[in-house]
Design an enzyme around this catalytic site. Structure first.
Site, PDB file in Angstrom:
ATOM      1  N   SER A 141       0.845  -1.203   0.000  1.00  0.00           N
ATOM      2  CA  SER A 141       0.000   0.000   0.000  1.00  0.00           C
ATOM      3  C   SER A 141       0.874   1.245   0.000  1.00  0.00           C
ATOM      4  CB  SER A 141      -0.880   0.021   1.254  1.00  0.00           C
ATOM      5  OG  SER A 141      -1.529   1.273   1.378  1.00  0.00           O
ATOM      6  N   TYR A 156      -1.178  -0.710  10.318  1.00  0.00           N
ATOM      7  CA  TYR A 156      -1.418  -1.089   8.913  1.00  0.00           C
ATOM      8  C   TYR A 156      -0.213  -0.681   8.057  1.00  0.00           C
ATOM      9  CZ  TYR A 156      -3.723  -1.217   4.301  1.00  0.00           C
ATOM     10  OH  TYR A 156      -4.050  -1.459   2.976  1.00  0.00           O
TER      11      TYR A 156
HETATM   12  P1  NAD Z   1     -11.732  -5.827   0.528  1.00  0.00           P
HETATM   13  O1  NAD Z   1     -12.101  -5.650   1.975  1.00  0.00           O
HETATM   14  O2  NAD Z   1     -12.752  -5.488  -0.512  1.00  0.00           O
HETATM   15  O3  NAD Z   1     -11.235  -7.304   0.265  1.00  0.00           O
HETATM   16  C1  NAD Z   1     -10.372  -7.966   1.163  1.00  0.00           C
HETATM   17  C2  NAD Z   1     -10.736  -9.432   1.192  1.00  0.00           C
HETATM   18  O4  NAD Z   1      -9.833 -10.122   2.073  1.00  0.00           O
HETATM   19  C3  NAD Z   1     -12.165  -9.708   1.719  1.00  0.00           C
HETATM   20  O5  NAD Z   1     -12.857 -10.506   0.776  1.00  0.00           O
HETATM   21  C4  NAD Z   1     -11.920 -10.454   3.027  1.00  0.00           C
HETATM   22  O6  NAD Z   1     -12.917 -11.426   3.324  1.00  0.00           O
HETATM   23  C5  NAD Z   1     -10.581 -11.106   2.751  1.00  0.00           C
HETATM   24  N1  NAD Z   1      -9.895 -11.521   3.981  1.00  0.00           N
HETATM   25  C6  NAD Z   1      -9.808 -10.844   5.164  1.00  0.00           C
HETATM   26  N2  NAD Z   1      -9.134 -11.573   6.066  1.00  0.00           N
HETATM   27  C7  NAD Z   1      -8.777 -12.730   5.442  1.00  0.00           C
HETATM   28  C8  NAD Z   1      -8.085 -13.889   5.849  1.00  0.00           C
HETATM   29  N3  NAD Z   1      -7.603 -14.020   7.097  1.00  0.00           N
HETATM   30  N4  NAD Z   1      -7.902 -14.890   4.954  1.00  0.00           N
HETATM   31  C9  NAD Z   1      -8.384 -14.781   3.697  1.00  0.00           C
HETATM   32  N5  NAD Z   1      -9.058 -13.710   3.249  1.00  0.00           N
HETATM   33  C10 NAD Z   1      -9.256 -12.698   4.123  1.00  0.00           C
HETATM   34  O7  NAD Z   1     -10.405  -4.964   0.333  1.00  0.00           O
HETATM   35  P2  NAD Z   1      -9.641  -4.412  -0.967  1.00  0.00           P
HETATM   36  O8  NAD Z   1      -9.721  -2.934  -0.928  1.00  0.00           O
HETATM   37  O9  NAD Z   1     -10.026  -5.155  -2.176  1.00  0.00           O
HETATM   38  O10 NAD Z   1      -8.135  -4.769  -0.545  1.00  0.00           O
HETATM   39  C11 NAD Z   1      -7.371  -5.784  -1.141  1.00  0.00           C
HETATM   40  C12 NAD Z   1      -5.910  -5.594  -0.737  1.00  0.00           C
HETATM   41  O11 NAD Z   1      -5.429  -4.339  -1.235  1.00  0.00           O
HETATM   42  C13 NAD Z   1      -5.680  -5.561   0.769  1.00  0.00           C
HETATM   43  O12 NAD Z   1      -4.472  -6.230   1.073  1.00  0.00           O
HETATM   44  C14 NAD Z   1      -5.560  -4.083   1.065  1.00  0.00           C
HETATM   45  O13 NAD Z   1      -4.829  -3.846   2.238  1.00  0.00           O
HETATM   46  C15 NAD Z   1      -4.848  -3.604  -0.184  1.00  0.00           C
HETATM   47  N6  NAD Z   1      -5.003  -2.167  -0.446  1.00  0.00           N
HETATM   48  C16 NAD Z   1      -6.222  -1.614  -0.664  1.00  0.00           C
HETATM   49  C17 NAD Z   1      -6.318  -0.257  -0.919  1.00  0.00           C
HETATM   50  C18 NAD Z   1      -7.625   0.428  -1.181  1.00  0.00           C
HETATM   51  O14 NAD Z   1      -7.642   1.673  -1.226  1.00  0.00           O
HETATM   52  N7  NAD Z   1      -8.725  -0.266  -1.352  1.00  0.00           N
HETATM   53  C19 NAD Z   1      -5.166   0.539  -0.939  1.00  0.00           C
HETATM   54  C20 NAD Z   1      -3.934  -0.066  -0.725  1.00  0.00           C
HETATM   55  C21 NAD Z   1      -3.875  -1.413  -0.481  1.00  0.00           C
END
Ligand code: NAD
Length: 250
Positions: A141, A156
């Site tokens: 991130s 985080y």
């Molecule tokens: P999201 O919440 O839509 O999806 C995350 C998924 O991870 C969910 O389906 C959840 O059930 C699953 N999950 C949680 N704990 C888990 C576990 N222990 N085992 C297996 N699955 C698990 O989030 P997103 O925005 O799609 O994020 C995806 C990735 O991108 C994450 O790692 C997040 O930190 C990273 N990220 C997101 C953003 C953003 O702005 N959305 C920015 C930077 C990084």
């Protein structure tokens, strides 16, 4: 012709309908890849896999549990015969200030984001080593690079910075085995990870800091994952690729 024809991928945390993992799964499938969607809930994982079309599978896997990751890898090898790509995407975040982080908050965030990435990678590395081929794509991130400022707290940022270190060390150690490891650093992407806790004021403040003037789309991140998972990036390993609309230029 697809960029991933004949290849197979595991994508963790890919059941979330508007999430980065699901968008990546969809794009990979469009490029000829067979995809295994792993997530906490079996029903949701299966539903997401069915959504991609025929030939994909959904599995329950809590990435904080090594045994779950090993079992999922074995099932995918049995179903698809091989694993070419793992996208370590599962993640959670919490909007806490430094003094509000309790041990259980730290554990929850570090365990899913960092330990989960280690676990799933360890579950497939022996198989990839055996085939002298593999691609690991890890979701970090911009919070890791600029010390938060989007939504997640310091724990985080620390977890995602840990993902960067782990990615680079894996790239170095695994390169002789034909395995590449790279990280993606998304900026602000509109998904459900903020669980409704993002206020309009927070959103406005974030958008003000993005030169491109818009939040990212999940497909913006998926495109980068496709690049890192395909032979387009054949000589790229140990890198961190920014997908942030210019919110961090360095
Ligand atoms: P999201 O919440 O839509 O999806 C995350 C998924 O991870 C969910 O389906 C959840 O059930 C699953 N999950 C949680 N704990 C888990 C576990 N222990 N085992 C297996 N699955 C698990 O989030 P997103 O925005 O799609 O994020 C995806 C990735 O991108 C994450 O790692 C997040 O930190 C990273 N990220 C997101 C953003 C953003 O702005 N959305 C920015 C930077 C990084």
């Amino acid at each position: 012709m697809g960029l991933l024809d004949g290849q197979t991928a595991i994508i963790t945390g890919a059941a979330s309908p508007r999430g980065l993992g699901k968008a990546t799964a969809r794009l990979f499938a469009e490029h000829g890849c067979r995809v295994a969607i792993l997530d906490l809930d079996l029903g949701q994982a299966e539903e997401a896999a069915a959504d991609l079309g025929d030939g994909h599978i959904g599995l329950a896997c809590d990435v904080t549990r090594r045994a779950d990751c090993d079992a999922a890898a074995a099932t995918v090898i049995e179903a698809f015969g091989q694993i070419d790509i793992v996208v370590n995407n599962a993640g959670i975040t919490q909007p806490l200030k430094i003094m509000d982080i309790r041990h259980e908050n730290y554990d929850a965030v570090l365990d899913v984001n960092l330990l989960g990435t280690l676990h799933m990678s360890q579950a497939v590395i022996p198989h990839m080593r055996g085939r002298k081929s593999g691609k690991l794509v890890n979701m970090s991130s911009v919070s890791a690079q600029r010390g938060g400022g989007i939504f997640g707290g310091p724990h985080y940022s620390a977890a995602k910075a840990g993902v960067l270190g782990l990615t680079k060390a894996m790239a170095r150690e695994l390169a002789p085995d034909g395995i590449r490891a790279n990280a993606i650093c998304p900026g602000f992407i509109a998904t459900d990870i903020t669980q409704g806790k993002l206020t309009p004021e927070m959103k406005e403040q974030i958008l003000a800091g993005i030169p491109m003037g818009r939040a990212g789309e999940a497909s913006d991140v998926a495109g980068c994952a496709l690049f890192l998972a395909s032979d387009l990036s054949a000589y790229v390993t140990g890198s961190e690729v920014d997908v942030n609309g210019g919110s961090l230029i360095h």
